[in-house]
Design a protein around this motif. Structure first.
Motif, short mmCIF file in Angstrom:
data_model
loop_
_atom_site.label_atom_id
_atom_site.label_comp_id
_atom_site.label_asym_id
_atom_site.label_seq_id
_atom_site.Cartn_x
_atom_site.Cartn_y
_atom_site.Cartn_z
N ILE A 54 0.80 -1.23 0.00
CA ILE A 54 0.00 0.00 0.00
C ILE A 54 0.83 1.28 0.00
O ILE A 54 0.28 2.37 -0.11
N ILE A 57 -7.97 3.49 -2.96
CA ILE A 57 -8.53 2.17 -2.71
C ILE A 57 -9.78 2.07 -3.58
O ILE A 57 -10.62 2.97 -3.56
N THR A 62 -13.09 -0.30 -4.57
CA THR A 62 -13.88 -1.44 -4.11
C THR A 62 -15.24 -1.45 -4.79
O THR A 62 -15.81 -0.40 -5.05
N SER A 82 -13.21 -1.35 3.10
CA SER A 82 -12.43 -0.30 2.44
C SER A 82 -12.51 1.02 3.20
O SER A 82 -11.53 1.76 3.26
N SER A 89 -9.35 2.91 4.62
CA SER A 89 -9.13 4.31 4.26
C SER A 89 -8.90 5.16 5.50
O SER A 89 -7.99 6.00 5.55
N LEU A 102 -10.93 6.65 -1.01
CA LEU A 102 -11.71 5.47 -1.39
C LEU A 102 -12.59 5.78 -2.60
O LEU A 102 -13.28 6.79 -2.63
N LEU A 126 -9.85 -3.84 -3.49
CA LEU A 126 -10.20 -4.57 -2.27
C LEU A 126 -11.64 -5.04 -2.34
O LEU A 126 -12.53 -4.26 -2.68
#
Length: 188
Positions: free
Chosen positions: A51, A57, A59, A68, A72, A79, A120
Motif C-alpha cells: 500500500i 482504494i 472497491t 475499504s 481508508s 476510497l 479490495l
C-alpha cells in the motif's frame, strides 16, 4: 486470537437449491459485524498488501465498502466505490463496455490513467466481478498495485488463467454443512 477464522467456523450455513454457503458479517452484513473483527481484518490487509504507493482504494459496492472505509480511515488513502448505478459524471467508465462482463452493470468514477490503486473486496468466489474490475482498470490505464479479497472460496475461478494475482486473508470451502478452512493464511 484469529477472529476471522473463528467467525467463519461459527458462520451459519444456508442452502440455496443444492448449493450451501456461509452467512458472514464481512460478505453479507449479517450477523452483526463486531468492530474487533473489522479491525483485525484491516490490520491484516495493511500487513499483507502493498500500500506504500497507492493513491486510491477501489472497491465494488456493496460488501467491500465497510472494509475499504475502515482501511481508508487507518491509512488516509482515498476510497473509490464502484457502483451499480450510472451517474453520467465526466470520465465514468462502464465495466461491461470495457470488458464484455455483463452479469450486472457497474460503473467506475474517479479512476484515471496513471492512478496507483489497491483493489479490495470481501470475497473472491467465481472471480467474475474481480476480473471485470481488473480488466476495466487496466483499460483505463490505472496501475493496479495490489489486489486483496478478505475471504476466498476454494475452487477454480475466472482469474486462474490470467496474469492477475489476488492476495487473500483466508481460504475456505463449505463441506457437509460446515465451513472448512483450506488455507489458514490465504494466498500471497
Amino acid at each position: 486470537m484469529d477472529r476471522l477464522r473463528q467467525s467463519l467456523l461459527d458462520a451459519p450455513i444456508i442452502e440455496k437449491g443444492e448449493y450451501q454457503y456461509f452467512v458472514h458479517p464481512i460478505s453479507d452484513g449479517v450477523p452483526m459485524l463486531e468492530p474487533e473483527l473489522l479491525r483485525e481484518i484491516v490490520i491484516r490487509i495493511i500487513r499483507k498488501a502493498q500500500i506504500e504507493d497507492v493513491d486510491k482504494i477501489v472497491t465494488p459496492a456493496a460488501m467491500g465498502i465497510h472494509i475499504s472505509t475502515a482501511l481508508s480511515l487507518m491509512t488516509d488513502i482515498p476510497l473509490v466505490v464502484i457502483r451499480k448505478r450510472e451517474y453520467g459524471l465526466d470520465g465514468e467508465v462502464s465495466l461491461s463496455q470495457q470488458t464484455g462482463y455483463s452479469e450486472s452493470e457497474m460503473y467506475i468514477n474517479d479512476v484515471y490513467e496513471g492512478d496507483k490503486v489497491l483493489v479490495l473486496d470481501d470475497v473472491l468466489s467465481t472471480g467474475g466481478t474481480m476480473k471485470g474490475i481488473l480488466d476495466a482498470l487496466t483499460h483505463i490505464g490505472a496501475d493496479v498495485i495490489d489486489v486483496v479479497a478478505v475471504i476466498k472460496k476454494a475452487g477454480p475461478n475466472k482469474l486462474d488463467d490470467t496474469d492477475y494475482s489476488v492476495k487473500t486473508l483466508i481460504n475456505v470451502t463449505v463441506e457437509d454443512g460446515e465451513v472448512v478452512v483450506v488455507d489458514e493464511h490465504g494466498d500471497e
